[in-house]
Scaffold this motif. Structure first.
Motif, PDB file in Angstrom:
ATOM      1  N   GLU A 259      43.842  33.496  37.137  1.00 12.53           N
ATOM      2  CA  GLU A 259      42.389  33.489  37.359  1.00 12.53           C
ATOM      3  C   GLU A 259      41.966  34.015  38.728  1.00 12.53           C
ATOM      4  OE1 GLU A 259      38.546  30.609  36.509  1.00 12.53           O
ATOM      5  OE2 GLU A 259      40.574  29.769  36.486  1.00 12.53           O
ATOM      6  N   PRO A 260      42.650  33.659  39.829  1.00 15.01           N
ATOM      7  CA  PRO A 260      42.194  34.159  41.134  1.00 15.01           C
ATOM      8  C   PRO A 260      42.264  35.672  41.276  1.00 15.01           C
ATOM      9  CG  PRO A 260      43.687  32.291  41.395  1.00 15.01           C
ATOM     10  CD  PRO A 260      43.773  32.702  39.969  1.00 15.01           C
ATOM     11  N   HIS A 261      43.059  36.346  40.442  1.00 15.68           N
ATOM     12  CA  HIS A 261      43.244  37.795  40.544  1.00 15.68           C
ATOM     13  C   HIS A 261      42.410  38.562  39.524  1.00 15.68           C
ATOM     14  CE1 HIS A 261      46.715  36.633  42.987  1.00 15.68           C
ATOM     15  NE2 HIS A 261      47.071  35.835  41.997  1.00 15.68           N
ATOM     16  N   ALA A 262      41.748  37.847  38.618  1.00 14.81           N
ATOM     17  CA  ALA A 262      41.094  38.509  37.489  1.00 14.81           C
ATOM     18  C   ALA A 262      39.900  39.355  37.911  1.00 14.81           C
ATOM     19  CB  ALA A 262      40.657  37.466  36.458  1.00 14.81           C
ATOM     20  N   ALA A 263      39.143  38.913  38.906  1.00 15.16           N
ATOM     21  CA  ALA A 263      37.945  39.655  39.301  1.00 15.16           C
ATOM     22  C   ALA A 263      38.289  41.027  39.868  1.00 15.16           C
ATOM     23  CB  ALA A 263      37.144  38.844  40.319  1.00 15.16           C
ATOM     24  N   ALA A 264      39.412  41.125  40.584  1.00 14.95           N
ATOM     25  CA  ALA A 264      39.777  42.387  41.231  1.00 14.95           C
ATOM     26  C   ALA A 264      40.614  43.295  40.348  1.00 14.95           C
ATOM     27  CB  ALA A 264      40.546  42.097  42.528  1.00 14.95           C
ATOM     28  N   HIS A 265      41.190  42.769  39.286  1.00 14.71           N
ATOM     29  CA  HIS A 265      42.103  43.554  38.439  1.00 14.71           C
ATOM     30  C   HIS A 265      41.708  43.392  36.971  1.00 14.71           C
ATOM     31  CE1 HIS A 265      44.826  44.297  41.821  1.00 14.71           C
ATOM     32  NE2 HIS A 265      44.689  43.018  42.126  1.00 14.71           N
ATOM     33  N   PRO A 266      41.061  44.389  36.385  1.00  9.09           N
ATOM     34  CA  PRO A 266      40.662  44.282  34.979  1.00  9.09           C
ATOM     35  C   PRO A 266      41.818  43.965  34.034  1.00  9.09           C
ATOM     36  CG  PRO A 266      39.573  46.151  36.000  1.00  9.09           C
ATOM     37  CD  PRO A 266      40.564  45.639  37.001  1.00  9.09           C
ATOM     38  N   ALA A 267      42.988  44.547  34.299  1.00  8.42           N
ATOM     39  CA  ALA A 267      44.131  44.296  33.414  1.00  8.42           C
ATOM     40  C   ALA A 267      44.578  42.838  33.488  1.00  8.42           C
ATOM     41  CB  ALA A 267      45.292  45.228  33.754  1.00  8.42           C
TER      42      ALA A 267
END
Length: 263
Positions: free
Chosen positions: A45-53
């Motif tokens: 979840e913490p990485h989802a905003a910056a990485h669409p994949a």
């Protein structure tokens, strides 16, 4: 119940390393393989905003949880909408459409709501967006095979799609998807009375899952092999499947009816 495909794990790792090689990817796999989808999704979840994949990988985990538990549909839907909104390339949009079709398919075959038309439309959209050589085509072909087999009742079309997916999964070195294509090709062989072919495919599916440590998918693989095994072997396989089913707290829920006699 059959037709539970693997969620695609491809996509950039959160720390920029090669797919599947980062500590995050390994942690997500360990949790996912044991049916701890919520914990795995929380790591992404913490990485989802910056990485669409990565947003799509998180959504795929929650869709898979819904397939195995027949619960959490609204959360899976929300995560998928979030991923769809962040898709910026044709490949990303195509992968998101493939996951959309998968969610609609699962809701249909598990009797939650008839979303068959949505499943077909989304997978068709994915096919238009993903180039023939795209890595995501293997999973797309597999899911189109599921719709052909379990919604359209067209085993010939399903077999052709599974074979395309099997060849592509081999080419892209995707062993988990191979375990699913082996299983579903074997299921069609069993349907046609080809016992030797069915046993081989089910055994290959089980072998791969055991080698990968895909514990949540091992009981279904054992039960599938039991359906094609001689009676003396079938009882042992179902008993082992029942043991794992209990170990996993009754997940996947749809396996329960198949294991009543082995409980």
């Amino acid at each position: 119940m059959t037709g539970l495909p693997a969620a695609r794990t491809a996509g950039p790792a959160a720390d920029g390393t090669k797919d599947g090689d980062s500590p995050l990817d390994r942690a997500v796999w360990r949790l996912r393989s044991r049916g701890c989808w919520d914990d795995a999704a929380a790591l992404l979840e913490p990485h989802a905003a910056a990485h669409p994949a990565i947003a799509l990988r998180r959504a795929a985990l929650l869709v898979e949880r819904s397939m195995f538990t027949c619960a959490g549909w609204a959360e899976a839907e929300d995560a998928l909408r979030y991923a769809e909104a962040r898709a910026g390339t044709d490949d990303e949009r195509g992968d998101a459409a493939c996951e959309r079709g998968h969610l609609a398919y699962a809701a249909t075959v598990l009797g939650v709501r008839d979303r068959a038309d949505e499943a077909r439309a989304a997978l068709g959209r994915a096919a238009a967006l993903l180039p023939p050589a795209a890595e995501g085509r293997a999973l797309l072909d597999f899911r189109r095979g599921l719709v052909a087999e379990h919604i359209a009742d067209s085993p010939q079309s399903a077999r052709a799609a599974y074979r395309r997916a099997h060849a592509a999964a081999t080419a892209h070195d995707d062993p988990l998807l191979l375990s699913f294509t082996w299983r579903h090709l074997a299921g069609l062989a069993l349907r046609d009375g080809e016992l030797a072919e069915a046993r081989h495919g089910f055994a290959e599916s089980l072998r791969i899952r055991e080698e990968l440590g895909y514990l949540i998918g091992t009981a279904p693989a054992l039960a599938a092999l039991a359906d094609a095994a001689p009676e003396e072997d079938a009882a042992r396989l179902r008993a082992e499947a029942a043991r794992l089913f209990r170990l996993m707290d009754g997940v996947p829920t749809w396996l329960a009816d198949q294991l009543i006699t082995a409980a």
